[in-house]
Design a protein around this motif. Sequence first.
Motif, short mmCIF file in Angstrom:
data_model
loop_
_atom_site.label_atom_id
_atom_site.label_comp_id
_atom_site.label_asym_id
_atom_site.label_seq_id
_atom_site.Cartn_x
_atom_site.Cartn_y
_atom_site.Cartn_z
N ALA A 114 0.83 -1.20 0.00
CA ALA A 114 0.00 0.00 0.00
C ALA A 114 0.86 1.26 0.00
O ALA A 114 0.57 2.23 -0.71
CB ALA A 114 -0.93 -0.01 1.21
N ALA A 115 1.95 1.25 0.78
CA ALA A 115 2.82 2.43 0.84
C ALA A 115 3.53 2.69 -0.48
O ALA A 115 3.78 3.84 -0.84
CB ALA A 115 3.85 2.25 1.97
N LEU A 116 3.86 1.62 -1.21
CA LEU A 116 4.55 1.77 -2.49
C LEU A 116 3.60 1.94 -3.66
O LEU A 116 4.03 2.21 -4.79
CB LEU A 116 5.44 0.55 -2.75
N GLY A 117 2.29 1.73 -3.42
CA GLY A 117 1.33 1.77 -4.52
C GLY A 117 1.55 0.63 -5.50
O GLY A 117 1.37 0.80 -6.71
N ALA A 118 1.94 -0.54 -4.97
CA ALA A 118 2.29 -1.68 -5.82
C ALA A 118 1.24 -2.78 -5.69
O ALA A 118 0.46 -2.82 -4.73
CB ALA A 118 3.66 -2.23 -5.43
N ARG A 119 1.24 -3.68 -6.67
CA ARG A 119 0.40 -4.87 -6.59
C ARG A 119 0.96 -5.79 -5.51
O ARG A 119 2.13 -5.71 -5.16
CB ARG A 119 0.36 -5.59 -7.94
N GLN A 120 0.13 -6.71 -5.02
CA GLN A 120 0.61 -7.60 -3.98
C GLN A 120 0.13 -9.02 -4.25
O GLN A 120 -0.97 -9.25 -4.76
CB GLN A 120 0.15 -7.15 -2.60
N ALA A 121 0.98 -9.97 -3.90
CA ALA A 121 0.65 -11.40 -3.94
C ALA A 121 1.27 -12.00 -2.69
O ALA A 121 2.49 -12.08 -2.58
CB ALA A 121 1.19 -12.07 -5.20
N LEU A 122 0.45 -12.39 -1.74
CA LEU A 122 0.94 -12.78 -0.42
C LEU A 122 0.86 -14.29 -0.25
O LEU A 122 -0.02 -14.95 -0.78
CB LEU A 122 0.13 -12.07 0.67
N GLY A 123 1.80 -14.83 0.51
CA GLY A 123 1.82 -16.25 0.80
C GLY A 123 2.23 -17.10 -0.38
O GLY A 123 1.65 -18.17 -0.62
N ALA A 124 3.23 -16.69 -1.14
CA ALA A 124 3.65 -17.42 -2.33
C ALA A 124 4.48 -18.65 -1.96
O ALA A 124 5.30 -18.61 -1.03
CB ALA A 124 4.47 -16.50 -3.24
N LEU A 125 4.24 -19.73 -2.69
CA LEU A 125 5.05 -20.94 -2.55
C LEU A 125 6.23 -20.92 -3.50
O LEU A 125 7.30 -21.46 -3.19
CB LEU A 125 4.20 -22.18 -2.82
N SER A 126 6.04 -20.35 -4.68
CA SER A 126 7.12 -20.28 -5.66
C SER A 126 6.96 -19.04 -6.51
O SER A 126 5.84 -18.54 -6.69
CB SER A 126 7.14 -21.53 -6.55
N LEU A 127 8.09 -18.56 -7.01
CA LEU A 127 8.13 -17.40 -7.89
C LEU A 127 8.99 -17.75 -9.10
O LEU A 127 10.14 -18.18 -8.94
CB LEU A 127 8.74 -16.19 -7.17
N THR A 128 8.44 -17.57 -10.28
CA THR A 128 9.20 -17.84 -11.50
C THR A 128 8.96 -16.70 -12.48
O THR A 128 7.99 -15.95 -12.36
CB THR A 128 8.78 -19.18 -12.14
N TRP A 129 9.85 -16.61 -13.46
CA TRP A 129 9.74 -15.55 -14.47
C TRP A 129 9.69 -16.20 -15.85
O TRP A 129 10.57 -16.96 -16.23
CB TRP A 129 10.92 -14.59 -14.38
N ASP A 130 8.62 -15.91 -16.59
CA ASP A 130 8.46 -16.40 -17.95
C ASP A 130 7.88 -15.27 -18.80
O ASP A 130 6.75 -15.34 -19.28
CB ASP A 130 7.55 -17.62 -17.98
N GLY A 131 8.67 -14.19 -18.92
CA GLY A 131 8.16 -13.01 -19.58
C GLY A 131 7.31 -12.15 -18.68
O GLY A 131 7.07 -10.98 -18.93
N LYS A 132 6.87 -12.75 -17.59
CA LYS A 132 6.10 -12.07 -16.55
C LYS A 132 6.31 -12.84 -15.25
O LYS A 132 6.78 -13.99 -15.26
CB LYS A 132 4.62 -11.98 -16.92
N LEU A 133 5.96 -12.22 -14.14
CA LEU A 133 6.14 -12.87 -12.85
C LEU A 133 4.99 -13.83 -12.59
O LEU A 133 3.82 -13.42 -12.58
CB LEU A 133 6.22 -11.82 -11.73
N LEU A 134 5.31 -15.09 -12.38
CA LEU A 134 4.31 -16.12 -12.07
C LEU A 134 4.44 -16.51 -10.61
O LEU A 134 5.53 -16.87 -10.16
CB LEU A 134 4.50 -17.34 -12.97
N VAL A 135 3.34 -16.43 -9.90
CA VAL A 135 3.32 -16.71 -8.46
C VAL A 135 2.38 -17.87 -8.20
O VAL A 135 1.22 -17.84 -8.64
CB VAL A 135 2.87 -15.47 -7.67
N GLU A 136 2.85 -18.86 -7.49
CA GLU A 136 2.00 -19.99 -7.10
C GLU A 136 1.70 -19.89 -5.62
O GLU A 136 2.60 -19.73 -4.80
CB GLU A 136 2.70 -21.32 -7.41
N ARG A 137 0.41 -20.01 -5.31
CA ARG A 137 -0.02 -19.88 -3.92
C ARG A 137 -0.81 -21.12 -3.50
O ARG A 137 -1.39 -21.82 -4.30
CB ARG A 137 -0.89 -18.64 -3.73
N ARG A 138 -0.85 -21.34 -2.19
CA ARG A 138 -1.56 -22.47 -1.62
C ARG A 138 -3.05 -22.14 -1.42
O ARG A 138 -3.40 -21.04 -0.97
CB ARG A 138 -0.94 -22.82 -0.27
#
Length: 259
Positions: A114-138
């Motif tokens: 909120a302070a940065l004015g950024a998107r958020q994805a909380l509780g990620a199990l994995s983070l990968t990059w394939d032209g974009k950020l892919l986040v896997e959550r439980r």
Amino acid sequence: MLIVVALRWIESLTSGLGAADECALEHALRLAEQLDAQTLAVTAGPEPAEAVLRTALASGIGDAVRVDLTEDETDDGSRVAKALADAIPAPDLVLCGDHSADRGTGATPAFLAAALGARQALGALSLTWDGKLLVERRLDGGRRERLAVGLPAVCSVEPADVRLRRASLPGLLAARKAAITVHKALSTRDDRITVERTRRFSPRTRRVPPPEGAEPHTRLLALTGALAEHDPPRLVHPADAKAGAAELLAYLRQHGYLE
């Protein structure tokens, strides 16, 4: 691209880093290697908190910033998030642990987004990059969901299968002497308010009438409310947030919490 890893300093830990923060640090290093990105580690706390930054530098993080806050001030997630946001320059991605080993609320990542004015994805199990950020959550029931998250973003990471790499000996030696930038947090204290003293809140004892009945079994039933009539639970599926709020307010009025 600038990848920032926000680390929580915990005085009781030998390395100062919890498992979730170590996982976030490793994700930051892997993404930086893949994207050839700049990296920055940041933490909030007194001078001993620089231990977590030196751990990050030894592991391969490029630069480090400590936001100067007292240990008591670091217990306020919203204050920490505001101080961190003021100290880091327009990051593309901020990674942090989803909770701390000292039983924190885990709310700092959301406050930071909120302070940065950024998107958020909380509780990620994995983070990968394939032209974009892919986040896997439980999800509940052993399921998973995969999100494509736009930048800038703040992601908190669960301590899952990722382990922090072992720092090299040259990295450890260099980290001991590395210069760490110290950022003085802006004061949020209201000078119009003076705290004379603080004490633990002790609510008054509430007097409760004894249960009726001569037999112990009867009194036990009265205490537990086993024979009292209760409204059966019901499951509602409101169409949207407005309908859900209306349903909640109706329930509170029905039971006398609202007039």
